[in-house]
Write a protein that holds these residues in place. Sequence first.
Motif, mmCIF file in Angstrom:
data_model
loop_
_atom_site.group_PDB
_atom_site.id
_atom_site.type_symbol
_atom_site.label_atom_id
_atom_site.label_comp_id
_atom_site.label_asym_id
_atom_site.label_seq_id
_atom_site.Cartn_x
_atom_site.Cartn_y
_atom_site.Cartn_z
ATOM 1 N N ASN A 1 -50.547 11.218 2.472
ATOM 2 C CA ASN A 1 -49.107 11.752 2.844
ATOM 3 C C ASN A 1 -48.884 11.507 4.471
ATOM 4 O OD1 ASN A 1 -48.429 11.457 0.071
ATOM 5 N ND2 ASN A 1 -48.707 13.795 0.019
ATOM 6 N N GLU B 1 -47.001 6.336 9.611
ATOM 7 C CA GLU B 1 -46.757 4.981 9.549
ATOM 8 C C GLU B 1 -45.023 4.628 9.533
ATOM 9 O OE1 GLU B 1 -47.257 1.001 9.675
ATOM 10 O OE2 GLU B 1 -48.830 2.426 9.979
ATOM 11 N N GLN B 2 -44.399 5.458 8.831
ATOM 12 C CA GLN B 2 -42.965 5.373 8.639
ATOM 13 C C GLN B 2 -42.368 5.742 9.933
ATOM 14 O OE1 GLN B 2 -42.009 7.517 5.138
ATOM 15 N NE2 GLN B 2 -42.484 5.957 3.646
ATOM 16 N N ALA B 3 -42.605 6.688 10.587
ATOM 17 C CA ALA B 3 -42.295 7.159 11.878
ATOM 18 C C ALA B 3 -42.598 6.217 12.988
ATOM 19 C CB ALA B 3 -42.981 8.481 12.306
ATOM 20 N N SER B 4 -43.587 5.599 12.805
ATOM 21 C CA SER B 4 -43.890 4.502 14.064
ATOM 22 C C SER B 4 -42.963 3.213 13.770
ATOM 23 C CB SER B 4 -45.238 4.007 13.965
ATOM 24 O OG SER B 4 -45.759 3.483 12.859
ATOM 25 N N GLU B 5 -42.722 2.949 12.480
ATOM 26 C CA GLU B 5 -41.713 1.936 12.314
ATOM 27 C C GLU B 5 -40.273 1.994 12.722
ATOM 28 O OE1 GLU B 5 -41.995 0.823 8.101
ATOM 29 O OE2 GLU B 5 -44.044 0.296 8.387
ATOM 30 N N LYS B 6 -39.812 3.235 12.857
ATOM 31 C CA LYS B 6 -38.473 3.595 13.155
ATOM 32 C C LYS B 6 -38.469 3.656 14.561
ATOM 33 C CE LYS B 6 -37.368 6.535 9.472
ATOM 34 N NZ LYS B 6 -37.091 7.996 9.031
ATOM 35 N N ILE C 1 -48.878 7.906 5.568
ATOM 36 C CA ILE C 1 -47.620 7.201 5.331
ATOM 37 C C ILE C 1 -46.468 7.630 6.388
ATOM 38 C CG2 ILE C 1 -45.903 6.874 3.394
ATOM 39 C CD1 ILE C 1 -48.263 6.924 1.560
ATOM 40 N N ALA C 2 -46.407 9.075 6.315
ATOM 41 C CA ALA C 2 -45.339 9.555 7.089
ATOM 42 C C ALA C 2 -45.560 9.126 8.586
ATOM 43 C CB ALA C 2 -45.519 11.071 7.163
#
Length: 150
Positions: free
Chosen positions: A139, A145-150, A142-143
Amino acid sequence: MVATSAVAVEPDEVMADSAKEARARDLSRELRCMVCQNQSIDDSEAPLARDLRLLVRERIAAGDSDAQVMDFLVARYGEFVLLKPRLNSHTWLLWFLTPLALAGGGIALWIHGRRRAQSRAGQDAALLSLTPEEEARLNQLIAAEQASEK
């Protein structure tokens, strides 16, 4: 160029009536040589087989039916004299043990295969399930990864 099915039958044993001789030969093929044990008396050259062939021909000449000849020999020598034992209460195990063993072996293999498949499925499920620490780490990744995409 006619080949005979058995060379053990001697010329002095052959009956004059060809129909009776054919019956005698048919019966002789169904009777076990007590000496050779894996041959019929029609194929065996043992002296006892010759005696049995002569006895069969004697009974046929006396007017006995095939069943009477066989019954006479079974009464005298036992069921062992028959190459193919009769199906009765004493021989049912002999007749049915092999098919029962094969069926039992097939069932055992089927059960073993099912258990093995179920065990493998359980192991696969255990491999796919994560421990709480692994889930927490996943988790976090994943968090991140999602933070780096934003």
